[in-house]
Design an enzyme around this catalytic site. Sequence first.
Site, PDB file in Angstrom:
ATOM      1  N   GLY A   3       0.856   5.689  -8.369  1.00 39.48           N
ATOM      2  CA  GLY A   3       1.023   5.221  -6.989  1.00 39.48           C
ATOM      3  C   GLY A   3       2.288   4.419  -6.806  1.00 39.48           C
TER       4      GLY A   3
ATOM      5  N   LYS B  54      -1.987  12.830 -14.964  1.00 43.05           N
ATOM      6  CA  LYS B  54      -0.810  11.958 -14.905  1.00 43.05           C
ATOM      7  C   LYS B  54      -0.093  11.932 -16.253  1.00 43.05           C
ATOM      8  CE  LYS B  54      -2.826   9.267 -11.207  1.00 43.05           C
ATOM      9  NZ  LYS B  54      -3.826   8.242 -10.894  1.00 43.05           N
TER      10      LYS B  54
ATOM     11  N   THR C 209      -0.488  17.314   0.297  1.00 38.63           N
ATOM     12  CA  THR C 209      -1.813  17.957   0.372  1.00 38.63           C
ATOM     13  C   THR C 209      -2.659  17.483  -0.809  1.00 38.63           C
ATOM     14  OG1 THR C 209      -1.071  19.888  -0.876  1.00 38.63           O
ATOM     15  CG2 THR C 209      -0.873  20.013   1.520  1.00 38.63           C
TER      16      THR C 209
ATOM     17  N   GLU D  79       7.576  10.698  -8.058  1.00 40.22           N
ATOM     18  CA  GLU D  79       7.138   9.399  -8.579  1.00 40.22           C
ATOM     19  C   GLU D  79       5.709   9.061  -8.149  1.00 40.22           C
ATOM     20  OE1 GLU D  79       8.812   6.755 -10.557  1.00 40.22           O
ATOM     21  OE2 GLU D  79       6.687   6.271 -10.542  1.00 40.22           O
TER      22      GLU D  79
ATOM     23  N   PHE E  10      -1.760  15.709   5.934  1.00 41.85           N
ATOM     24  CA  PHE E  10      -1.763  14.480   6.737  1.00 41.85           C
ATOM     25  C   PHE E  10      -3.051  13.701   6.524  1.00 41.85           C
ATOM     26  CE2 PHE E  10      -0.749  11.996  10.666  1.00 41.85           C
ATOM     27  CZ  PHE E  10       0.562  11.680  10.335  1.00 41.85           C
TER      28      PHE E  10
END
Lengths: 331, 169
Positions: free
Chosen positions: A150, A221, A92, A145, A11
């Site tokens: 982002g 990535k 996380t 995704e 969170f």
Amino acid sequence: MKTIRVSVIGFGAVGQGVARVLIDKKDYLEKMGLDFKVVAVADSRTAVIDDNGVDLSSVLVRKQNEGVVGSEKITGLEIIETIDHDLVVETTPTNIVTGGVGLQNMLAAFKHGRDLVTSNKGPLAMKYCELIEAARAGGSHFRFEATVGGAMPVLNLAKDVLAGNTITNVEGIFNGTCNYILTRMTEEHAPYEQMLAEAQELGYAETDPTYDVEGIDTACKLVILANCVFGMNASHEDVTITGITKITPEALLLAQNEGYAIKLIGEVNDSRINVSPKLVPIDHPLAVGGSLNVASVQTDLSGPITVTGRGAGSIETASAILSDMISIYRD
Amino acid sequence: MRVSMDIELKDIPGQLLLALRPVSELKGNLISVVHHHEKRTPRGSIPVQLVFEIKPDKLNDIVSSLEESGIDIVRIDEKRFFEHGAVLLIGHIVHTDIQDTIDTIDKTGYAEVVDLNLSMPKINMASSASLKIDAISKEHMESAIALLREIAKKKDLLVIEPIKSIGVA
């Protein structure tokens, strides 16, 4: 109305973004016949569980005021293993050395047959094939995704939207922090250290910027892209990496005089996975400024397709997660 | 290399074929033939412009063959380099013998450093340089940049190349 029972594990900025978009998009989702009922939220220390649906607004307030989401001392992993639900939203923080709790969470989710949507690229960059296999074995949907670019759609673009095309090359800017620093160095004719400090002050760069500026984040990535789009079995050791720390303002000026910008470019094709600063003609679609991300997908049938967008940010990353959530349950 | 040639043909049948034959016989690659039939010269001959690619050592043979056939050669223009590339270097460029760096490229015979801009902010600080390289073909440009990458590795210089989707042009 289809009700999907959801846990949000993690969170921080992204997890909170997911909570916000679920609140804001409630009507929108209802019109699609989807009710995402969050039955558990966990941060690194506490959790809140409610079988009838957690009140996300009050969890956001509590996190803001007290720094925790609740008072239950149950871990994310325990929630995944013991609470009855359909979908795990795993947000996380990324750990590329061990995979961190994210890896354990993902494997546990698949073991229990739960679907999973994540923004956590560490486990995917390390153990892609193992995770895909575990998801298949558990009959789980697994979408990620948000791990690449982002808000900017890359994986789903290449896999779903451009289905039928063979992708021969993907190159682009996958790290907003580096793009911001290089853009500002060019604008201000200022050294790297100064613009790194500015980026840190504005929250675009971490206190320890190594992960971004040395190209490791971009490399992770690319590994996900290589595995997901090119069907490789790569890990981040397979990437050749050069970061941006040696770039000088003089080099940026010389490049500019020749009609180029210098950008940290990630590139994947059948023969190599590479991250390094490259010369990009200033009128080329990849020459986007500020903290934007951009990706150019080279296809056999459609030629090059280029997308650009915000590569980070709480709501932006949450939008990629939401779109994955919808695509699993829409039909 | 690519050669552009202006020749003049007599206005009798079979002359154009006579002019093109040596190019094909010596394994040249004909790029274009412009036959100015309407623009006769004062001598009554017909000007023709040829462009072809040929190995450099074969050009003289083509010229003699044309001359033997009685074809007048008005002008010959050779161009060796078709690829133009830019590369940036960062590091101790001068102290690691910039002459040697340039020579290594120039000595290849297929590529040359044609322009160099150097920026040296302060002693002991890394300098930056932009290099323009000309090469015979795209493949030769790639080899030249690969060579530069090797030298740079030895000299601890950072090489910044153009992105792939624009090639090395």
